[in-house]
Design a protein around this motif. Structure first.
Motif, PDB file in Angstrom:
ATOM      1  N   UNK A 285       0.980  -1.161   0.018  1.00  0.00           N
ATOM      2  CA  UNK A 285       0.080   0.096  -0.088  1.00  0.00           C
ATOM      3  C   UNK A 285       0.909   1.253   0.055  1.00  0.00           C
ATOM      4  N   UNK A 286       0.347   2.277  -0.912  1.00  0.00           N
ATOM      5  CA  UNK A 286       1.277   3.601  -0.943  1.00  0.00           C
ATOM      6  C   UNK A 286       0.478   4.527  -0.295  1.00  0.00           C
ATOM      7  N   UNK A 287      -0.834   4.788  -1.004  1.00  0.00           N
ATOM      8  CA  UNK A 287      -1.751   5.872  -0.691  1.00  0.00           C
ATOM      9  C   UNK A 287      -3.088   5.551  -1.050  1.00  0.00           C
ATOM     10  N   UNK A 288      -4.182   6.251  -0.692  1.00  0.00           N
ATOM     11  CA  UNK A 288      -5.293   6.475  -1.451  1.00  0.00           C
ATOM     12  C   UNK A 288      -5.604   7.713  -1.738  1.00  0.00           C
ATOM     13  N   UNK A 289      -6.093   7.981  -2.793  1.00  0.00           N
ATOM     14  CA  UNK A 289      -6.367   9.270  -3.371  1.00  0.00           C
ATOM     15  C   UNK A 289      -7.974   9.152  -3.336  1.00  0.00           C
ATOM     16  N   UNK A 290      -8.478  10.149  -2.581  1.00  0.00           N
ATOM     17  CA  UNK A 290      -9.846  10.498  -2.140  1.00  0.00           C
ATOM     18  C   UNK A 290     -10.750  11.278  -3.229  1.00  0.00           C
ATOM     19  N   UNK A 291     -10.565  10.804  -4.518  1.00  0.00           N
ATOM     20  CA  UNK A 291     -11.190  11.730  -5.588  1.00  0.00           C
ATOM     21  C   UNK A 291     -11.062  11.190  -6.855  1.00  0.00           C
ATOM     22  N   UNK A 292     -11.568  11.856  -8.015  1.00  0.00           N
ATOM     23  CA  UNK A 292     -11.330  11.028  -9.298  1.00  0.00           C
ATOM     24  C   UNK A 292      -9.977  11.421  -9.607  1.00  0.00           C
ATOM     25  N   UNK A 293      -9.212  10.612 -10.147  1.00  0.00           N
ATOM     26  CA  UNK A 293      -7.776  10.563 -10.623  1.00  0.00           C
ATOM     27  C   UNK A 293      -7.544  11.202 -12.215  1.00  0.00           C
ATOM     28  N   UNK A 294      -6.510  11.938 -12.350  1.00  0.00           N
ATOM     29  CA  UNK A 294      -6.279  12.610 -13.800  1.00  0.00           C
ATOM     30  C   UNK A 294      -6.409  11.273 -14.631  1.00  0.00           C
ATOM     31  N   UNK A 295      -5.937  10.269 -14.367  1.00  0.00           N
ATOM     32  CA  UNK A 295      -5.785   9.225 -15.380  1.00  0.00           C
ATOM     33  C   UNK A 295      -7.099   8.343 -15.533  1.00  0.00           C
ATOM     34  N   UNK A 296      -8.218   8.622 -14.838  1.00  0.00           N
ATOM     35  CA  UNK A 296      -9.175   7.958 -15.029  1.00  0.00           C
ATOM     36  C   UNK A 296      -9.885   7.214 -16.408  1.00  0.00           C
ATOM     37  N   UNK A 297      -9.573   8.428 -17.391  1.00  0.00           N
ATOM     38  CA  UNK A 297      -9.752   7.815 -18.903  1.00  0.00           C
ATOM     39  C   UNK A 297      -9.448   6.482 -19.202  1.00  0.00           C
ATOM     40  N   UNK A 298      -8.321   5.831 -18.980  1.00  0.00           N
ATOM     41  CA  UNK A 298      -7.916   4.765 -19.343  1.00  0.00           C
ATOM     42  C   UNK A 298      -8.687   3.708 -18.879  1.00  0.00           C
ATOM     43  N   UNK A 299      -9.132   3.752 -17.796  1.00  0.00           N
ATOM     44  CA  UNK A 299      -9.972   2.700 -17.072  1.00  0.00           C
ATOM     45  C   UNK A 299     -11.402   2.859 -17.782  1.00  0.00           C
ATOM     46  N   UNK A 300     -11.846   3.920 -18.127  1.00  0.00           N
ATOM     47  CA  UNK A 300     -13.076   4.040 -18.802  1.00  0.00           C
ATOM     48  C   UNK A 300     -13.142   3.316 -20.194  1.00  0.00           C
ATOM     49  N   UNK A 301     -11.969   3.661 -20.887  1.00  0.00           N
ATOM     50  CA  UNK A 301     -11.701   3.085 -22.251  1.00  0.00           C
ATOM     51  C   UNK A 301     -11.586   1.472 -22.262  1.00  0.00           C
ATOM     52  N   UNK A 302     -11.058   0.810 -21.213  1.00  0.00           N
ATOM     53  CA  UNK A 302     -10.935  -0.570 -21.162  1.00  0.00           C
ATOM     54  C   UNK A 302     -12.208  -1.430 -20.523  1.00  0.00           C
ATOM     55  N   UNK A 303     -12.934  -0.759 -19.590  1.00  0.00           N
ATOM     56  CA  UNK A 303     -13.989  -1.340 -18.823  1.00  0.00           C
ATOM     57  C   UNK A 303     -15.368  -0.722 -19.449  1.00  0.00           C
TER      58      UNK A 303
END
Length: 578
Positions: A285-303
Motif C-alpha cells: 500500500x502506498x496511499x489512497x486518493x480520495x477523488x477522481x484521478x487524472x488518469x481515469x480515462x484509461x479505465x473508462x476506455x477498457x472497462x
C-alpha cells in the motif's frame, strides 16, 4: 438525481465533469478566476461565475466564495474534480453544512486517508500489505539513521499530509539523512500546512500500480482493475496504462481485493483510487486518493464504465450500478499527460500563449483538454492542459496508435511534453513494457528528444520559429520558418544571429538566473560561500512544482539577491558568483 452541480475547479477536469453532467441531464456551473475568463471550461458549462483574482488562494481555494456561488447559482451539489480542494475535509464539511451534497467521500474518510501515518495504521489493521515504516511521525534526522540501522538504506522520508510527489525525499546514505528530513518537512509545511514526516523502507525499483474503486452509501464495493503509472518524473505521473504490462490475473485479483478492503476499512462512499508499489511479486500500500484521478480515462476506455458519471450517481445515493462479476476488461489503453513543460530541459515549466493548437483524431483516439484552439496555459496553475488517450485491441496496437496520434498533435507557442512521448516510443525498455518508476532517471540521457523553442525564448533580435505550408509542383510541404512573417515584397526575412538569448542572466556572466517565473522557497547559499559547478543555490516553486536552481560554474558567492517568499521573473538574477 441532482438538477444542478457546481464544479469547483478549472481546466480539462472541469470540462470533463461538465460534459458528464450534460449527458446525465444535469445543469453545470463553472467558476473562473480573472485569468480564466473565457476559458473553455466556462464555455462548456451551462453557467459560469467569477470567483476572484488569478492567485488560487484568492479564487479556486476560496471556500467561502465557492459556497456563496453554489448557493447563488442554485446548485444542489459540488464536484471538486482533482487538485485544489478535492481532498480537503474542511471544504467537504463546509459544503455539507451549507446544505449541499459533496460529490466525494465523507470528510472522515478524507482525513483518515489524507494522513499517511494514519492510513498506514488503518491498512495494516485491515490486512492490506504495507512497507516497513514508522508507526508515527519522527522529529529529527537522527530518526532516519536509527530506522536505517534496522532496515537499511535507502530510506524514504515522507510528509504525513503529502501527495503528488510533494513532501517526499530519499536518504541513500547517512550523509543525506538531514537534507532528506529537512526537504520533506519543508515541503509538507509549504504545500499542506503540516511539516510532520514519517519514514518507510524505500523500494529501489518498483512499479507504481493503482486500483480504481467504487463504494456506494449502502456498503457495496467494486474495483475496476489497475492502471500502471510507473513512468514518472519527480513522482509526478506522465504515462498511464490499463492494464499493466506487469500484472498477471492472480496479482490483479489480489490487488483488487486489497483495494476493496481499504475502501471498506474507512467506510468509503465514492470513487477513489488505492495506490500500490509493486516490487517483484509483492505489492505494498502506498496511499489512497480520495477523488477522481487524472488518469481515469484509461479505465473508462477498457472497462466501458464512466468513472465521473458513476461518482455523481453514488453521491446522489444511487446503489452501485454494476457488480464485481459484471466488470470486464477489453483491449489496452494508454494516456499521456500533455504538460506545459520542456522535456528537453529537464521538464522546466513553459507556460504562456498557445499560438496554434490541433488535436489528433481517428479510431481509438480521445483528447481531454482545456483548449479548443489557440489559448493560454497560465503560469499560476498546474502545467497539465491536455491528456491524449488511445485505445486498441492490445498493447502493441495501442503503441502504434499512440505514435500516430502524437504525430498529429500540434501545439505551438510553448514547449510541451509531446516530444518526450515521441521519444519513449523509440525506447526498447518502454516498448517492452519492462519499466519501473526509475525509467526517466535511468533512460532520459539516451532519449532523443526534439528541442522546442517556446515563444519569447528566442534571441531578442530574432523571431520565434513558426510552421507554414508551402506548395511546390503540386505537392504540399510543411516547413519551419525563422523570421518575420513577411519582409519587403512579401519575402520571409532571414533571422539575424547575435548569440544573445533572453535567458542569459541580467546581472552578467557571474549571475545565476531564474530559469522561469516563480517563487523562491529557500535560499541554499550565503555570501562568501564557495559553490561548485552544478551545485544548487536556490529552491524555486513554479506551476506547483519545486525545482533546484543550480550554478553554471564554480565560484564564491558575492551577492544573494533574493530571499524565501520572493516572486522572481524568468532571467532575473538570484545569486552572483565571482
Amino acid at each position: 438525481m441532482f438538477g444542478k452541480i457546481l464544479i469547483a475547479n478549472r481546466g480539462e477536469i472541469s470540462v470533463r465533469i461538465a460534459r458528464a453532467c450534460r449527458e446525465l441531464g444535469i445543469a453545470s456551473v463553472a467558476v473562473y478566476s480573472d485569468i480564466d475568463r473565457g476559458a473553455l471550461h466556462t464555455v462548456v458549462a451551462d453557467e459560469a461565475y467569477h470567483i476572484g483574482p488569478t492567485p488560487a488562494t484568492e479564487s479556486y481555494l476560496n471556500i467561502e466564495k465557492l459556497i456563496e456561488v453554489a448557493k447563488e447559482s442554485g446548485a444542489e451539489a459540488v464536484h471538486p474534480g482533482y487538485g485544489f480542494l478535492a481532498e480537503s475535509a474542511p471544504f467537504a464539511r463546509a459544503v455539507t453544512e451549507a446544505g449541499l451534497v459533496w460529490i466525494g467521500p465523507h470528510p472522515e474518510a478524507i482525513v483518515a486517508m489524507g494522513s499517511k501515518v494514519e492510513s498506514r495504521r488503518i491498512m495494516a489493521a485491515a490486512g492490506v500489505p504495507i512497507t516497513p515504516g514508522t508507526e508515527g511521525p519522527v522529529d529529527s534526522p537522527d530518526a532516519v539513521l536509527e530506522f536505517a540501522a534496522e532496515h537499511g538504506f535507502p530510506v524514504a522520508v515522507k510528509a504525513s499530509a503529502g501527495g503528488g510527489g510533494k513532501g517526499f525525499a530519499v536518504a541513500n546514505d547517512k550523509t543525506e539523512a538531514e537534507a532528506a528530513y529537512s526537504r520533506a518537512s519543508r515541503e509538507g509545511e509549504a504545500y499542506f500546512g503540516d511539516g510532520s514526516v514519517y519514514l518507510e523502507k524505500y523500494l529501489p525499483a518498483p512499479r507504481h500500480v493503482e486500483i480504481q474503486v467504487f463504494r456506494d452509501k449502502h456498503g457495496n464495493a467494486v474495483h475496476l482493475g489497475e492502471r500502471d503509472c510507473s513512468i514518472q518524473r519527480r513522482h509526478q505521473k506522465l504515462v498511464e496504462e490499463c492494464p499493466s504490462p506487469a500484472l498477471d490475473p492472480e496479482t490483479r485479483d489480489a490487488m483488487g481485493r486489497a483495494a476493496v478492503a481499504a475502501a471498506d476499512a474507512v467506510g468509503y462512499d465514492s470513487a477513489g483510487t488505492v495506490e500500490f508499489l509493486l516490487q517483484d511479486d509483492d505489492f505494498f500500500f502506498l496511499e489512497m486518493n480520495t477523488r477522481v484521478q487524472v488518469e481515469h480515462p484509461v479505465t473508462e476506455e477498457v472497462t466501458g464504465v464512466d468513472v465521473v458519471q458513476t461518482g455523481i450517481r453514488l453521491a446522489a445515493g444511487e446503489p452501485m450500478p454494476i457488480s464485481q462479476e459484471e466488470v470486464s476488461w477489453r483491449g489496452h489503453a494508454i494516456e499521456v499527460r500533455v504538460n506545459a513543460e520542456d522535456a528537453a530541459r529537464d521538464f522546466v515549466p513553459s507556460p504562456g500563449a498557445v499560438t496554434a493548437y490541433g488535436e489528433p483524431g481517428g479510431p481509438g483516439v480521445r483528447v481531454d483538454s482545456s483548449l479548443r484552439g489557440p489559448g493560454s496555459v497560465p503560469e499560476s496553475y498546474d502545467p497539465l492542459f491536455a491528456k491524449l488517450i488511445v485505445r486498441a485491441s492490445d498493447r502493441g496496437a495501442a503503441l502504434a496508435r499512440l505514435r500516430r496520434a502524437l504525430s498529429e498533435f500540434r501545439v505551438e507557442g510553448i514547449a510541451t511534453t509531446l516530444p518526450f512521448f515521441r521519444a519513449i516510443l523509440d525506447d526498447e525498455v518502454f516498448v517492452s513494457g519492462d519499466y519501473t518508476t526509475g525509467f526517466v532517471a535511468e533512460r532520459m540521457e539516451g532519449l532523443v528528444i526534439e528541442a522546442t523553442q517556446p515563444a519569447g525564448g528566442a534571441a531578442e533580435d530574432e523571431k520565434a520559429p513558426r510552421e507554414v505550408e508551402v506548395e511546390v509542383n503540386g505537392r504540399l510541404f510543411r516547413v519551419r520558418v525563422f523570421g518575420d512573417e513577411a519582409g519587403a515584397g512579401g519575402r520571409a526575412t532571414p533571422p539575424r544571429r547575435s548569440g544573445r538569448t533572453t535567458r542569459r542572466a541580467a546581472g552578467g556572466e557571474g549571475a545565476v538566473a531564474s530559469p522561469m517565473q516563480g517563487t523562491i522557497v529557500k535560499v541554499l547559499v550565503e555570501e562568501g560561500q564557495e559553490v561548485a559547478a552544478d551545485e544548487a543555490v536556490c529552491v524555486l516553486e513554479a506551476m506547483k512544482m519545486e525545482s533546484e536552481v543550480r550554478a553554471q560554474k564554480a565560484g564564491r558567492v558575492s551577492e544573494v539577491l533574493v530571499e524565501a517568499g520572493k516572486t522572481v521573473r524568468s532571467g532575473e538574477p538570484l545569486v552572483v558568483l565571482e
